[in-house]
Scaffold this motif. Structure first.
Motif, PDB file in Angstrom:
ATOM      1  N   LYS A  61       0.887  -1.169   0.000  1.00  0.00           N
ATOM      2  CA  LYS A  61       0.000   0.000   0.000  1.00  0.00           C
ATOM      3  C   LYS A  61       0.922   1.214   0.000  1.00  0.00           C
ATOM      4  O   LYS A  61       1.867   1.286   0.766  1.00  0.00           O
ATOM      5  CB  LYS A  61      -0.885   0.035   1.241  1.00  0.00           C
ATOM      6  CG  LYS A  61      -1.832  -1.131   1.359  1.00  0.00           C
ATOM      7  CD  LYS A  61      -3.020  -0.930   0.483  1.00  0.00           C
ATOM      8  CE  LYS A  61      -4.040  -2.019   0.768  1.00  0.00           C
ATOM      9  NZ  LYS A  61      -4.921  -2.239  -0.334  1.00  0.00           N
ATOM     10  N   TRP A  62       0.650   2.155  -0.885  1.00  0.00           N
ATOM     11  CA  TRP A  62       1.482   3.339  -1.038  1.00  0.00           C
ATOM     12  C   TRP A  62       0.682   4.573  -0.655  1.00  0.00           C
ATOM     13  O   TRP A  62      -0.493   4.663  -0.969  1.00  0.00           O
ATOM     14  CB  TRP A  62       1.978   3.443  -2.475  1.00  0.00           C
ATOM     15  CG  TRP A  62       2.856   2.308  -2.875  1.00  0.00           C
ATOM     16  CD1 TRP A  62       2.475   1.123  -3.424  1.00  0.00           C
ATOM     17  CD2 TRP A  62       4.270   2.237  -2.723  1.00  0.00           C
ATOM     18  NE1 TRP A  62       3.571   0.321  -3.634  1.00  0.00           N
ATOM     19  CE2 TRP A  62       4.690   0.985  -3.217  1.00  0.00           C
ATOM     20  CE3 TRP A  62       5.235   3.117  -2.229  1.00  0.00           C
ATOM     21  CZ2 TRP A  62       6.020   0.585  -3.219  1.00  0.00           C
ATOM     22  CZ3 TRP A  62       6.557   2.723  -2.241  1.00  0.00           C
ATOM     23  CH2 TRP A  62       6.937   1.470  -2.726  1.00  0.00           C
ATOM     24  N   GLU A  63       1.325   5.527  -0.016  1.00  0.00           N
ATOM     25  CA  GLU A  63       0.673   6.776   0.365  1.00  0.00           C
ATOM     26  C   GLU A  63       1.411   7.950  -0.261  1.00  0.00           C
ATOM     27  O   GLU A  63       2.610   8.127  -0.044  1.00  0.00           O
ATOM     28  CB  GLU A  63       0.645   6.935   1.881  1.00  0.00           C
ATOM     29  CG  GLU A  63      -0.277   5.946   2.562  1.00  0.00           C
ATOM     30  CD  GLU A  63      -0.349   6.161   4.058  1.00  0.00           C
ATOM     31  OE1 GLU A  63       0.121   7.199   4.548  1.00  0.00           O
ATOM     32  OE2 GLU A  63      -0.887   5.273   4.723  1.00  0.00           O
ATOM     33  N   GLY A  64       0.701   8.726  -1.063  1.00  0.00           N
ATOM     34  CA  GLY A  64       1.241   9.966  -1.580  1.00  0.00           C
ATOM     35  C   GLY A  64       2.350   9.839  -2.604  1.00  0.00           C
ATOM     36  O   GLY A  64       3.155  10.758  -2.743  1.00  0.00           O
ATOM     37  N   VAL A  65       2.440   8.705  -3.297  1.00  0.00           N
ATOM     38  CA  VAL A  65       3.460   8.561  -4.333  1.00  0.00           C
ATOM     39  C   VAL A  65       2.827   8.111  -5.641  1.00  0.00           C
ATOM     40  O   VAL A  65       1.799   7.439  -5.652  1.00  0.00           O
ATOM     41  CB  VAL A  65       4.582   7.564  -3.943  1.00  0.00           C
ATOM     42  CG1 VAL A  65       5.344   8.030  -2.723  1.00  0.00           C
ATOM     43  CG2 VAL A  65       4.040   6.165  -3.719  1.00  0.00           C
ATOM     44  N   SER A  66       3.467   8.490  -6.728  1.00  0.00           N
ATOM     45  CA  SER A  66       3.027   8.045  -8.051  1.00  0.00           C
ATOM     46  C   SER A  66       3.541   6.635  -8.299  1.00  0.00           C
ATOM     47  O   SER A  66       4.401   6.130  -7.561  1.00  0.00           O
ATOM     48  CB  SER A  66       3.597   8.976  -9.124  1.00  0.00           C
ATOM     49  OG  SER A  66       5.019   8.861  -9.150  1.00  0.00           O
ATOM     50  N   LEU A  67       3.045   6.020  -9.343  1.00  0.00           N
ATOM     51  CA  LEU A  67       3.516   4.690  -9.720  1.00  0.00           C
ATOM     52  C   LEU A  67       5.023   4.729  -9.999  1.00  0.00           C
ATOM     53  O   LEU A  67       5.773   3.866  -9.535  1.00  0.00           O
ATOM     54  CB  LEU A  67       2.764   4.172 -10.953  1.00  0.00           C
ATOM     55  CG  LEU A  67       3.259   2.859 -11.551  1.00  0.00           C
ATOM     56  CD1 LEU A  67       3.259   1.746 -10.525  1.00  0.00           C
ATOM     57  CD2 LEU A  67       2.415   2.491 -12.755  1.00  0.00           C
ATOM     58  N   GLY A  68       5.475   5.737 -10.736  1.00  0.00           N
ATOM     59  CA  GLY A  68       6.895   5.846 -11.049  1.00  0.00           C
ATOM     60  C   GLY A  68       7.756   5.957  -9.801  1.00  0.00           C
ATOM     61  O   GLY A  68       8.819   5.344  -9.708  1.00  0.00           O
ATOM     62  N   ARG A  69       7.297   6.727  -8.828  1.00  0.00           N
ATOM     63  CA  ARG A  69       8.050   6.882  -7.577  1.00  0.00           C
ATOM     64  C   ARG A  69       8.058   5.579  -6.793  1.00  0.00           C
ATOM     65  O   ARG A  69       9.082   5.192  -6.221  1.00  0.00           O
ATOM     66  CB  ARG A  69       7.447   8.018  -6.742  1.00  0.00           C
ATOM     67  CG  ARG A  69       8.214   8.312  -5.496  1.00  0.00           C
ATOM     68  CD  ARG A  69       9.533   9.003  -5.820  1.00  0.00           C
ATOM     69  NE  ARG A  69      10.241   9.246  -4.582  1.00  0.00           N
ATOM     70  CZ  ARG A  69      11.477   8.836  -4.340  1.00  0.00           C
ATOM     71  NH1 ARG A  69      12.172   8.218  -5.263  1.00  0.00           N
ATOM     72  NH2 ARG A  69      12.040   9.073  -3.187  1.00  0.00           N
ATOM     73  N   ALA A  70       6.937   4.874  -6.763  1.00  0.00           N
ATOM     74  CA  ALA A  70       6.875   3.589  -6.064  1.00  0.00           C
ATOM     75  C   ALA A  70       7.845   2.590  -6.694  1.00  0.00           C
ATOM     76  O   ALA A  70       8.558   1.875  -5.982  1.00  0.00           O
ATOM     77  CB  ALA A  70       5.444   3.045  -6.093  1.00  0.00           C
ATOM     78  N   VAL A  71       7.886   2.552  -8.019  1.00  0.00           N
ATOM     79  CA  VAL A  71       8.823   1.660  -8.715  1.00  0.00           C
ATOM     80  C   VAL A  71      10.257   2.076  -8.399  1.00  0.00           C
ATOM     81  O   VAL A  71      11.111   1.232  -8.112  1.00  0.00           O
ATOM     82  CB  VAL A  71       8.560   1.658 -10.236  1.00  0.00           C
ATOM     83  CG1 VAL A  71       9.686   0.974 -10.997  1.00  0.00           C
ATOM     84  CG2 VAL A  71       7.229   0.969 -10.539  1.00  0.00           C
ATOM     85  N   GLY A  72      10.542   3.373  -8.421  1.00  0.00           N
ATOM     86  CA  GLY A  72      11.888   3.854  -8.142  1.00  0.00           C
ATOM     87  C   GLY A  72      12.352   3.510  -6.737  1.00  0.00           C
ATOM     88  O   GLY A  72      13.487   3.052  -6.541  1.00  0.00           O
TER      89      GLY A  72
END
Length: 126
Positions: A61-72
């Motif tokens: 679960k991600w909070e406040g990040v884009s898909l690209g940032r989550a992958v990075g």
């Protein structure tokens, strides 16, 4: 085309905490969306790594990040821990900041290789 994500908004509690600031909604990225993003943004990434990274990103679960940032974030962490001597440096007493600084060039080099399409290997003719 929007990237598919499932948002889970937190509901106010029964205790009347409606006055407290609400936490940002958690987002889950689908495996398929993550895989497509990695293939597009990191065309040199090997298939086994794409599958592993997509699984890791889509399970969180991600909070406040884009898909690209989550992958990075995920790629950087996995490469740091699995492809460098980062953990060994920590175990030998090196400060976390210094250990990250030491291994970052290797992590960055791997990411740069993955950012380029793979080169075609020409076979020699007999």
């Amino acid at each position: 085309m929007p990237i598919s994500a499932q948002e889970t908004a937190s509901s106010p509690s029964q205790t009347g905490s409606d006055h407290l600031p609400k936490e940002p909604p958690s987002i889950s990225f689908s495996y398929g969306a993550v895989e497509r993003h990695i293939r597009r943004s990191h065309p040199g990434c090997p298939d086994f790594a794409i599958a592993y990274m997509a699984q890791e990103v889509s399970q969180r679960k991600w909070e406040g990040v884009s898909l690209g940032r989550a992958v990075g974030i995920t790629m950087d962490g996995i490469l740091r821990h699995r492809m460098t001597d980062y953990d060994t440096l920590l175990l030998t007493g090196m400060d976390r900041k210094d250990a990250r600084k030491r291994v970052q060039p290797k992590v960055q080099a791997l990411l740069e290789v993955w950012a380029k399409p793979p080169r075609k290997v020409e076979q020699e003719s007999c």
